[in-house]
Write an enzyme that holds these catalytic residues in place. Structure first.
Site, mmCIF file in Angstrom:
data_model
loop_
_atom_site.group_PDB
_atom_site.id
_atom_site.type_symbol
_atom_site.label_atom_id
_atom_site.label_comp_id
_atom_site.label_asym_id
_atom_site.label_seq_id
_atom_site.Cartn_x
_atom_site.Cartn_y
_atom_site.Cartn_z
ATOM 1 N N GLN A 78 28.421 -36.242 -41.970
ATOM 2 C CA GLN A 78 28.124 -35.397 -40.802
ATOM 3 C C GLN A 78 28.650 -36.023 -39.508
ATOM 4 O OE1 GLN A 78 26.927 -32.420 -40.208
ATOM 5 N NE2 GLN A 78 26.455 -31.851 -42.322
ATOM 6 N N SER A 79 29.756 -36.728 -39.587
ATOM 7 C CA SER A 79 30.272 -37.444 -38.413
ATOM 8 C C SER A 79 30.586 -36.508 -37.236
ATOM 9 C CB SER A 79 31.536 -38.200 -38.817
ATOM 10 O OG SER A 79 32.204 -38.675 -37.675
#
Ligand SMILES: Cc1ncc(COP(=O)(O)O)c(C=O)c1O
Length: 340
Positions: A78-79
């Site tokens: 989920q960067s």
């Protein structure tokens, strides 16, 4: 009061909506009996929202100057950094390749939150295990070689854009903060503590360096959301040294200037505890501000937990740096729903 130090910013491409507002949280301030402001770096954009775009302004200028047509970077599934990079690349007509970390690349996570946005921006996603991620430099090199063989011109952006060049983004933020504070009622008489989340270190390195360059005299406190204090003293210290070697005539900061508030990693990186999610919920209901579960939610939980123990621990004025990350909230929707 120390002296400002002359320097020149490297060139940058304007990508972020800056300056961002400094907003007073009146009810939160009343609750703890200290002035609490939020620096709204979650307002730096929509697709580009958060702290990463400030670093990317400098990094992508360099990439474009080098003739790059593709950027390669990496991060957790989920960067926010990868999502911001994928969209910033599109704004500049570039392609992006993202090395994303997941326990089992055979069964990658559902396209939710930032992953959905990465796909929307047509980023090429390469899923790698946490063990492979440890050797990300090799994966970067392989990807770059493959692209070169196909006639492309790749540019590698290290994790989080946390490099000497990326640090300029948060040097510039300290410049903004000094003028924000100058407009407050009693700017000089009150000491100010700036609190922010630490994930890969480049925001803190920029803040620490900017504090010196602008003689801002803020107390900079970083809350680590993974690893520990020793790890980040080393990582941030290395970025600061590299910055000083590259851009300054003499060193201005040392590891002694890096204050890390450890003890709030909780269940681990990107894993939430109910009390952290409750803090996010309560702030949304008190002030109408949304935090993310991975970074700002943990840093905020750390701040209020420390204030509950001792309301004076950060001094009379706090600026909480809201570094964005909203899209990450959608990946914990089920956990959050239980608390609503
Ligand atoms: C929303 C958000 N806040 C804070 C951070 C931490 O910043 P840095 O990686 O520069 O330490 C990150 C990224 O890691 C982030 O995505």
């Amino acid at each position: 009061m120390s002296q400002t130090i002359p320097f020149q910013y490297p060139e940058r491409i304007k990508l972020a909506q800056t300056p961002t507002p400094l907003e007073k949280m009146t009810r939160l301030s009343e609750k703890f009996g200290v002035e609490i402001f939020f620096k709204r770096d979650d307002y730096t954009g929509t697709e580009l929202s958060g702290n990463k775009v400030r670093k990317l302004e400098f990094i992508l200028q360099h990439a474009v100057g080098m003739g790059a047509d593709t950027v390669i970077t990496c991060g957790g599934a989920q960067s926010n950094h990868c999502r911001a990079t994928a969209f910033a690349a599109k704004r500049l007509g570039l392609k992006s390749v993202l090395l994303l970390r997941t326990p089992n690349p055979e069964q990658p996570p559902a396209p939710e939150g930032n992953i959905l946005l990465d796909c929307l921006a047509d980023a090429t996603i390469i899923w790698i295990t946490p063990e492979q991620y440890q050797q990300r430099d090799r994966y970067f090199a392989w990807q770059a070689e493959e692209l070169v063989a196909k006639g492309a011109c790749p540019y590698i952006i290290p994790e989080g854009g946390s490099t000497a060049l990326g640090s300029w983004g948060y040097v510039a933020t300290v410049e903004e903060l000094t003028s924000d504070v100058a407009q407050l009622d009693d700017p000089a008489a009150v000491s100010t503590t700036v609190i922010s989340a630490v994930g890969s270190g480049g925001t803190t390195s920029g803040l620490v360096l900017g504090n010196k360059l602008f003689a801002a005299d803020f107390r900079m406190v970083g809350v680590n959301v993974c690893d520990d204090k020793d790890y980040f003293q080393k990582v941030i210290g290395t970025i600061i040294n590299d910055f000083q070697d590259k851009y300054l005539e003499q060193p201005i900061a040392t590891t002694a200037d890096i204050e890390i508030l450890d003890g709030y990693v909780g269940r681990g990186y990107a894993l939430s505890q109910p009390q952290e999610l409750e803090a996010i919920r309560d702030l949304a209901r008190l002030e109408g501000v949304v935090l993310d579960p991975v970074y700002t939610g943990k840093a905020y939980y750390a701040m209020i937990s420390e204030l509950e123990k001792n309301p004076e621990c950060f001094g009379p004025r706090i600026i909480f740096l809201h570094t964005g990350g909203l899209f990450g909230l959608f990946s914990v929707a089920d956990q959050m729903a239980e608390l609503l």
